[in-house]
Motif scaffolding. Structure first.
Motif, PDB file in Angstrom:
ATOM      1  N   GLY A 185       2.341  -2.111  -3.612  1.00  0.00           N
ATOM      2  CA  GLY A 185       1.627  -2.993  -3.528  1.00  0.00           C
ATOM      3  C   GLY A 185       0.111  -2.520  -2.988  1.00  0.00           C
ATOM      4  N   THR A 186       0.200  -1.259  -2.548  1.00  0.00           N
ATOM      5  CA  THR A 186      -0.826  -0.603  -2.179  1.00  0.00           C
ATOM      6  C   THR A 186      -1.568   0.332  -3.414  1.00  0.00           C
ATOM      7  N   ALA A 209      -2.698  -5.081  -1.161  1.00  0.00           N
ATOM      8  CA  ALA A 209      -4.028  -4.865  -0.515  1.00  0.00           C
ATOM      9  C   ALA A 209      -5.156  -4.271  -1.576  1.00  0.00           C
ATOM     10  N   ARG A 250     -10.983   1.653 -13.274  1.00  0.00           N
ATOM     11  CA  ARG A 250     -12.189   0.917 -13.445  1.00  0.00           C
ATOM     12  C   ARG A 250     -13.358   1.792 -13.101  1.00  0.00           C
ATOM     13  N   LYS A 299      -5.902   6.293   5.257  1.00  0.00           N
ATOM     14  CA  LYS A 299      -6.314   5.204   4.176  1.00  0.00           C
ATOM     15  C   LYS A 299      -7.269   5.645   3.252  1.00  0.00           C
ATOM     16  N   ASN A 305     -10.224  -9.510  -8.185  1.00  0.00           N
ATOM     17  CA  ASN A 305     -10.124  -8.365  -8.864  1.00  0.00           C
ATOM     18  C   ASN A 305     -10.389  -8.693 -10.554  1.00  0.00           C
ATOM     19  N   PRO A 330      -7.947  -1.785  -2.523  1.00  0.00           N
ATOM     20  CA  PRO A 330      -8.358  -0.510  -1.956  1.00  0.00           C
ATOM     21  C   PRO A 330      -9.557  -0.497  -1.081  1.00  0.00           C
ATOM     22  N   PRO A 331      -9.950   0.202  -0.140  1.00  0.00           N
ATOM     23  CA  PRO A 331     -11.268   0.108   0.482  1.00  0.00           C
ATOM     24  C   PRO A 331     -12.391   0.660  -0.505  1.00  0.00           C
ATOM     25  N   GLY A 332     -13.348   0.017  -0.584  1.00  0.00           N
ATOM     26  CA  GLY A 332     -14.466   0.416  -1.378  1.00  0.00           C
ATOM     27  C   GLY A 332     -14.302  -0.629  -2.678  1.00  0.00           C
ATOM     28  N   ALA A 333     -13.391  -1.421  -3.036  1.00  0.00           N
ATOM     29  CA  ALA A 333     -13.358  -2.130  -4.115  1.00  0.00           C
ATOM     30  C   ALA A 333     -14.298  -3.430  -3.835  1.00  0.00           C
ATOM     31  N   GLU A 334     -14.884  -3.837  -5.049  1.00  0.00           N
ATOM     32  CA  GLU A 334     -15.792  -4.977  -4.874  1.00  0.00           C
ATOM     33  C   GLU A 334     -14.916  -6.187  -4.450  1.00  0.00           C
ATOM     34  N   LYS A 364      -8.481   0.254  -9.641  1.00  0.00           N
ATOM     35  CA  LYS A 364      -9.786   0.711  -9.138  1.00  0.00           C
ATOM     36  C   LYS A 364     -10.406   1.937  -9.722  1.00  0.00           C
ATOM     37  N   SER A 423      -4.977   6.523  11.089  1.00  0.00           N
ATOM     38  CA  SER A 423      -4.465   5.480   9.957  1.00  0.00           C
ATOM     39  C   SER A 423      -5.693   5.132   8.833  1.00  0.00           C
ATOM     40  N   ALA A 424      -6.958   5.025   9.777  1.00  0.00           N
ATOM     41  CA  ALA A 424      -7.928   4.789   8.830  1.00  0.00           C
ATOM     42  C   ALA A 424      -8.207   5.584   7.944  1.00  0.00           C
ATOM     43  N   GLU A 444      -6.894   7.803  -1.804  1.00  0.00           N
ATOM     44  CA  GLU A 444      -7.704   7.942  -3.030  1.00  0.00           C
ATOM     45  C   GLU A 444      -7.623   9.401  -3.595  1.00  0.00           C
ATOM     46  N   GLY A 484      -6.832  -0.413   9.523  1.00  0.00           N
ATOM     47  CA  GLY A 484      -5.767  -0.573   8.647  1.00  0.00           C
ATOM     48  C   GLY A 484      -4.620  -1.203   9.161  1.00  0.00           C
ATOM     49  N   PRO A 536      -3.117  -1.597  -6.847  1.00  0.00           N
ATOM     50  CA  PRO A 536      -4.377  -2.066  -6.844  1.00  0.00           C
ATOM     51  C   PRO A 536      -5.403  -0.956  -6.875  1.00  0.00           C
ATOM     52  N   LEU A 537      -4.935   0.379  -5.957  1.00  0.00           N
ATOM     53  CA  LEU A 537      -5.843   1.510  -5.977  1.00  0.00           C
ATOM     54  C   LEU A 537      -5.961   2.173  -7.295  1.00  0.00           C
TER      55      LEU A 537
END
Lengths: 109, 382
Positions: free
Chosen positions: A49-50, B83, A60, A14, B38, B85-89, A57, A10-11, A18, B99, A53-54
């Motif tokens: 929801g995931t 949530a 950005r 995750k 964020n 994302p991993p690695g985001a500040e 990022k 799972s990790a 990306e 997870g 935000p991804l």
């Protein structure tokens, strides 16, 4: 046994999300519902929801960009595409992924 | 029967029932809390709202214009918890945890937060108040009966030779009025725990630190939207929180307005008089052991007599509170503010008048007032 395997990974999944998103965006200009539909049947099935935000990022980080496009039904949507930087990054990821795969195959010999 | 609330999701208007609204607000607040560091908070929240709006569309048709709570829950289930994302500040801290665990944990926390009533806040409760509702609000905040708070206030006013009245006036101006159903609920809501206080302080620090301009911007937008929602909620389903006012939904007729104009001063003078009589009987019971000319039966202890007086007062004052509430309630949307201020002022006026009359024409009352500073000095000395 399958549950424990999906749990174990799972990790990793995750972390790879990306990568998967960059792959989808590399194919064609897509909006979020397309991405979710593409991923739904795969191991990378995810939710708004995931994803939002991804994507923010990735934007950005300068890997993807979006443009507003009118849609037939409803309000305009954000269509995402890769930037030049994103394309280079995806190529790096591809290479690295191949190396990892090769290593895993090698180790078994 | 469910109230219907019209909301604006990223520019689209939708109608939700009350539970659906609560679930949606909880989800959006939770999401905003997750994304608090964020830089794209405002944008992501807009995206999420748009996605929810698109999903709402699916449940609406020619015959159906309201999204139900179950449908909203279904939609939020599909949206999934927000949530980083991993690695985001800002997300680096909980990046290491597995997870699955993190998701389960946040889900459970979210659930409990959603079920809990809103946090308690200090408001003035005008409909329950004698003058402005400071004591009523404080009583609700501290979980103490209003009458006790009032008696403490009167005693403080006597002990400080009236300086406390000034404190009351300041509180009248400083403490906000609970004007909406949400605020009235918050006035009696869940008390703050120590952790909540720390969280709140942290959040306020973040706001004031000015580091998250986009977050502040978003919060401003959010607050503005909430105001709008509340205004529409009130307009859509004019929500009385009391059983006896359940049916008061129509704008007041002209006759009702005139009646209210006549009844407000009568109710004001009655409640001021009742309160004065209560205070005076308590004083007289405490100092002379009798209420007016009736002595307390010898078998009844003093505290029981005082309690009895307070209960009697509550019994007498309840119809007045109900009357005042039903009178002011329908005017809320029109000239509630004016009428409420008017009735509050009148009560202050009548109270002052009664105390002045008593001081001038009742020697016992004057003696008592004059002896209060000495009594306090004795207390302090002892």
């Amino acid at each position: 046994m399958t549950t424990s395997i999906t749990e174990k990974f799972s990790a990793i999944r995750k972390g790879l999300l990306e990568f998967a998103i960059l792959r989808i965006v590399a194919g064609d200009k897509v909006y979020v519902a397309d991405m979710l539909a593409r991923l739904r049947a795969t191991e990378f099935a995810t939710q708004e929801g995931t994803l939002y935000p991804l994507l923010s990022k990735l934007r950005r980080d300068g890997l993807v960009e979006y443009e507003w496009r009118e849609s037939d039904a409803g309000p305009p949507r954000k269509y995402y595409q890769l930037t030049a930087k994103g394309r280079a990054h995806l190529a790096e990821l591809d290479d690295y992924w191949k190396t990892i795969n090769a290593t895993l195959t090698e180790l078994g010999r | 029967m469910q109230k219907v609330i019209t909301i604006n999701l990223n520019g689209n208007a939708y109608q939700l029932d009350e539970d659906a609204y609560a679930a949606l607000v909880a989800y959006l607040e939770r999401s905003a809390a997750q994304l608090k560091d964020n830089p794209d908070l405002a944008e992501i929240m807009g995206d999420l709202e748009q996605a929810i709006a698109d999903k709402c569309q699916r449940y609406l048709g020619a015959q159906k214009s309201v999204v139900s709570a179950d449908e909203v829950r279904q939609i939020l289930e599909e949206m999934g918890p927000v949530a980083e994302p991993p690695g985001a500040e800002g997300a680096a801290a909980d990046d290491g945890s597995a997870g699955g665990h993190a998701a389960a944990g946040s889900g459970a926390a979210a659930g409990s937060r959603h079920d809990a009533p809103p946090h308690r806040r200090l408001y003035q409760l005008h409909e329950d108040g004698m003058i402005s509702g400071v004591c009523a609000g404080l009583g609700a905040y501290l979980g103490v009966d209003v009458t006790i708070v009032r008696i403490v206030f009167v005693l403080l006013a006597l002990v400080t030779k009236g300086v406390w009245v000034l404190a009351y006036v300041i509180m009248m101006f400083v403490i906000p009025y609970a004007e909406t159903p949400e605020e009235r609920a918050a006035a009696r809501g869940r008390p703050f725990s120590a952790k909540d206080l720390v969280d709140d302080a942290k959040r306020q620090y973040n706001d004031f630190a000015g580091r998250h301009v986009t977050r502040r911007e978003w919060r401003r937008r959010w607050r503005q939207q909430r105001r709008e929602w509340r205004a529409r909620m009130r307009a859509a389903a004019y929500g009385p929180s009391r059983w006896w006012a359940e049916n008061v939904e129509h704008p007041p007729h002209y006759a009702m307005q005139v009646l209210a104009g006549i009844l407000v001063p009568i109710v004001s003078v009655l409640s001021a008089a009742l309160f004065f009589v209560l205070v005076w009987s308590l004083i007289s019971l405490g100092t002379r052991g009798m209420v007016f000319s009736w002595p307390l039966p010898p078998r009844i202890p003093l505290w029981a007599g005082m309690l009895g007086l307070v209960l009697l007062y509550q019994l007498l004052v309840t119809p007045l509170v109900i009357g005042r509430y039903t009178m002011l309630r329908p005017h809320e949307r029109y000239h509630y503010g004016w009428l409420a201020v008017w009735s509050g002022l009148m009560r202050v006026g009548f109270l002052i008048l009664f105390f002045w009359l008593a001081y001038t024409y009742m020697p016992e009352f004057r003696d008592f007032m004059n002896s209060v500073p000495d009594m306090v000095r004795d207390w302090m000395g002892a």
